[in-house]
Design a protein around this motif. Structure first.
Motif, PDB file in Angstrom:
ATOM      1  N   LEU A  85       0.818  -1.213   0.000  1.00 38.29           N
ATOM      2  CA  LEU A  85       0.000   0.000   0.000  1.00 38.29           C
ATOM      3  C   LEU A  85       0.853   1.264   0.000  1.00 38.29           C
ATOM      4  CD1 LEU A  85      -2.872  -0.880   2.498  1.00 38.29           C
ATOM      5  CD2 LEU A  85      -3.066  -0.549   0.022  1.00 38.29           C
ATOM      6  N   GLN A  86       2.141   1.110   0.234  1.00 35.90           N
ATOM      7  CA  GLN A  86       3.059   2.247   0.236  1.00 35.90           C
ATOM      8  C   GLN A  86       3.858   2.362  -1.065  1.00 35.90           C
ATOM      9  OE1 GLN A  86       5.428   1.755   3.755  1.00 35.90           O
ATOM     10  NE2 GLN A  86       3.631   1.579   5.052  1.00 35.90           N
ATOM     11  N   ALA A  87       3.559   1.512  -2.030  1.00 31.09           N
ATOM     12  CA  ALA A  87       4.277   1.524  -3.305  1.00 31.09           C
ATOM     13  C   ALA A  87       4.055   2.839  -4.039  1.00 31.09           C
ATOM     14  CB  ALA A  87       3.821   0.356  -4.174  1.00 31.09           C
ATOM     15  N   ARG A  88       4.979   3.172  -4.899  1.00 33.50           N
ATOM     16  CA  ARG A  88       4.838   4.399  -5.698  1.00 33.50           C
ATOM     17  C   ARG A  88       3.759   4.268  -6.762  1.00 33.50           C
ATOM     18  NH1 ARG A  88      10.549   7.283  -6.587  1.00 33.50           N
ATOM     19  NH2 ARG A  88       9.149   9.049  -6.672  1.00 33.50           N
ATOM     20  N   ASP A  89       3.645   3.089  -7.321  1.00 35.11           N
ATOM     21  CA  ASP A  89       2.704   2.837  -8.413  1.00 35.11           C
ATOM     22  C   ASP A  89       1.284   2.678  -7.850  1.00 35.11           C
ATOM     23  OD1 ASP A  89       1.211   1.892 -10.566  1.00 35.11           O
ATOM     24  OD2 ASP A  89       2.758   0.480 -11.226  1.00 35.11           O
ATOM     25  N   PRO A  90       0.351   3.533  -8.256  1.00 34.58           N
ATOM     26  CA  PRO A  90      -1.012   3.429  -7.726  1.00 34.58           C
ATOM     27  C   PRO A  90      -1.701   2.115  -8.090  1.00 34.58           C
ATOM     28  CG  PRO A  90      -0.891   5.127  -9.422  1.00 34.58           C
ATOM     29  CD  PRO A  90       0.509   4.665  -9.160  1.00 34.58           C
ATOM     30  N   ARG A  91      -1.301   1.501  -9.209  1.00 28.13           N
ATOM     31  CA  ARG A  91      -1.893   0.205  -9.569  1.00 28.13           C
ATOM     32  C   ARG A  91      -1.501  -0.866  -8.564  1.00 28.13           C
ATOM     33  NH1 ARG A  91       0.072   0.870 -15.589  1.00 28.13           N
ATOM     34  NH2 ARG A  91       1.838   1.319 -14.285  1.00 28.13           N
ATOM     35  N   VAL A  92      -0.285  -0.786  -8.062  1.00 33.73           N
ATOM     36  CA  VAL A  92       0.174  -1.735  -7.040  1.00 33.73           C
ATOM     37  C   VAL A  92      -0.603  -1.492  -5.746  1.00 33.73           C
ATOM     38  CG1 VAL A  92       2.159  -2.424  -5.615  1.00 33.73           C
ATOM     39  CG2 VAL A  92       2.460  -2.012  -8.070  1.00 33.73           C
ATOM     40  N   ARG A  93      -0.796  -0.215  -5.396  1.00 32.58           N
ATOM     41  CA  ARG A  93      -1.543   0.111  -4.176  1.00 32.58           C
ATOM     42  C   ARG A  93      -2.992  -0.359  -4.292  1.00 32.58           C
ATOM     43  NH1 ARG A  93       0.925   5.174  -5.097  1.00 32.58           N
ATOM     44  NH2 ARG A  93      -1.099   6.231  -5.201  1.00 32.58           N
ATOM     45  N   GLU A  94      -3.581  -0.148  -5.461  1.00 30.78           N
ATOM     46  CA  GLU A  94      -4.968  -0.583  -5.672  1.00 30.78           C
ATOM     47  C   GLU A  94      -5.081  -2.101  -5.535  1.00 30.78           C
ATOM     48  OE1 GLU A  94      -8.431  -0.629  -9.126  1.00 30.78           O
ATOM     49  OE2 GLU A  94      -6.443   0.127  -9.620  1.00 30.78           O
TER      50      GLU A  94
ATOM     51  N   ASP B 277      -5.793   7.891   0.174  1.00 27.54           N
ATOM     52  CA  ASP B 277      -4.792   7.909  -0.884  1.00 27.54           C
ATOM     53  C   ASP B 277      -5.149   8.999  -1.903  1.00 27.54           C
ATOM     54  OD1 ASP B 277      -2.568   5.749  -1.962  1.00 27.54           O
ATOM     55  OD2 ASP B 277      -3.564   6.798  -3.613  1.00 27.54           O
ATOM     56  N   PRO B 278      -4.137   9.632  -2.515  1.00 30.40           N
ATOM     57  CA  PRO B 278      -4.445  10.646  -3.533  1.00 30.40           C
ATOM     58  C   PRO B 278      -5.091  10.066  -4.799  1.00 30.40           C
ATOM     59  CG  PRO B 278      -2.066  10.406  -3.245  1.00 30.40           C
ATOM     60  CD  PRO B 278      -2.720   9.550  -2.221  1.00 30.40           C
ATOM     61  N   ASN B 279      -4.924   8.776  -5.034  1.00 30.91           N
ATOM     62  CA  ASN B 279      -5.460   8.148  -6.236  1.00 30.91           C
ATOM     63  C   ASN B 279      -6.862   7.596  -5.961  1.00 30.91           C
ATOM     64  OD1 ASN B 279      -5.883   5.620  -8.024  1.00 30.91           O
ATOM     65  ND2 ASN B 279      -4.292   6.797  -9.080  1.00 30.91           N
ATOM     66  N   SER B 280      -7.825   7.973  -6.788  1.00 33.65           N
ATOM     67  CA  SER B 280      -9.212   7.558  -6.551  1.00 33.65           C
ATOM     68  C   SER B 280      -9.417   6.051  -6.711  1.00 33.65           C
ATOM     69  CB  SER B 280     -10.158   8.311  -7.476  1.00 33.65           C
ATOM     70  OG  SER B 280      -9.872   8.035  -8.829  1.00 33.65           O
ATOM     71  N   PHE B 281      -8.648   5.401  -7.574  1.00 37.72           N
ATOM     72  CA  PHE B 281      -8.780   3.950  -7.728  1.00 37.72           C
ATOM     73  C   PHE B 281      -8.367   3.239  -6.445  1.00 37.72           C
ATOM     74  CE2 PHE B 281      -8.300   5.260 -12.195  1.00 37.72           C
ATOM     75  CZ  PHE B 281      -9.451   4.702 -12.718  1.00 37.72           C
ATOM     76  N   VAL B 282      -7.336   3.742  -5.800  1.00 37.74           N
ATOM     77  CA  VAL B 282      -6.873   3.160  -4.528  1.00 37.74           C
ATOM     78  C   VAL B 282      -7.922   3.402  -3.447  1.00 37.74           C
ATOM     79  CG1 VAL B 282      -5.069   3.190  -2.760  1.00 37.74           C
ATOM     80  CG2 VAL B 282      -4.451   3.456  -5.180  1.00 37.74           C
ATOM     81  N   ARG B 283      -8.466   4.622  -3.399  1.00 36.32           N
ATOM     82  CA  ARG B 283      -9.498   4.923  -2.401  1.00 36.32           C
ATOM     83  C   ARG B 283     -10.720   4.025  -2.589  1.00 36.32           C
ATOM     84  NH1 ARG B 283      -8.434  10.135  -4.108  1.00 36.32           N
ATOM     85  NH2 ARG B 283     -10.588  10.466  -4.803  1.00 36.32           N
ATOM     86  N   ALA B 284     -11.139   3.825  -3.839  1.00 42.63           N
ATOM     87  CA  ALA B 284     -12.306   2.980  -4.107  1.00 42.63           C
ATOM     88  C   ALA B 284     -12.030   1.533  -3.708  1.00 42.63           C
ATOM     89  CB  ALA B 284     -12.686   3.064  -5.582  1.00 42.63           C
TER      90      ALA B 284
END
Length: 135
Positions: A26-35, A57-64
């Motif tokens: 969840l701390q990865a730089r890549d938002p796809r990895v976090r998602e 998270d700043p990325n909406s895909f991760v938040r969802a």
């Protein structure tokens, strides 16, 4: 200890290792990895703490993904009412997210958690402009 007990212990140990790896991802730089990590934590019925952080998270895909996973997390069976209350409070905040997918995921999780205390705020979402949110 029986063979079944040993196998169950080994499965639980592997599950805990995967939860730890996913929480770290969840701390990865890549938002796809976090998602993907947030989704996996939901699949594993992981404790909610790392998902509560990912909900911001700043990325909406991760938040969802985090909002969805919180509905699957082990908070639904948790004996700690304070933890359950925190999860519900954070999901209620997420229904005001600017992204409809995050809002939809939060509403779904509130339903999965049978969060009766959120009923009034959830009902207000029926008047939302977004069809996705209303559905």
């Amino acid at each position: 200890m029986t063979t079944d007990d040993t196998l169950a212990d080994e499965r639980e140990a592997r599950r805990q290792q995967e939860i730890a790896r996913s929480a770290l991802s969840l701390q990865a730089r890549d938002p796809r990895v976090r998602e993907a990590a947030a989704r996996r934590l939901g699949d594993l019925r992981a404790p909610p703490a790392p998902l509560l952080t990912a909900l911001h998270d700043p990325n909406s895909f991760v938040r969802a993904a985090a909002a969805h996973a919180l509905g699957l997390s082990d908070v639904s069976g948790a004996s700690d009412e304070g933890l359950r209350s925190e999860v519900i409070e954070q999901l209620l905040a997420a229904i005001d997210d600017q992204n409809d997918y995050v809002c939809e995921a939060a509403l779904g999780s509130l339903g999965l958690l049978n969060a009766q205390e959120a009923r009034d705020q959830v009902l207000e979402c029926l008047n939302d402009e977004s069809e996705r949110v209303v559905r």
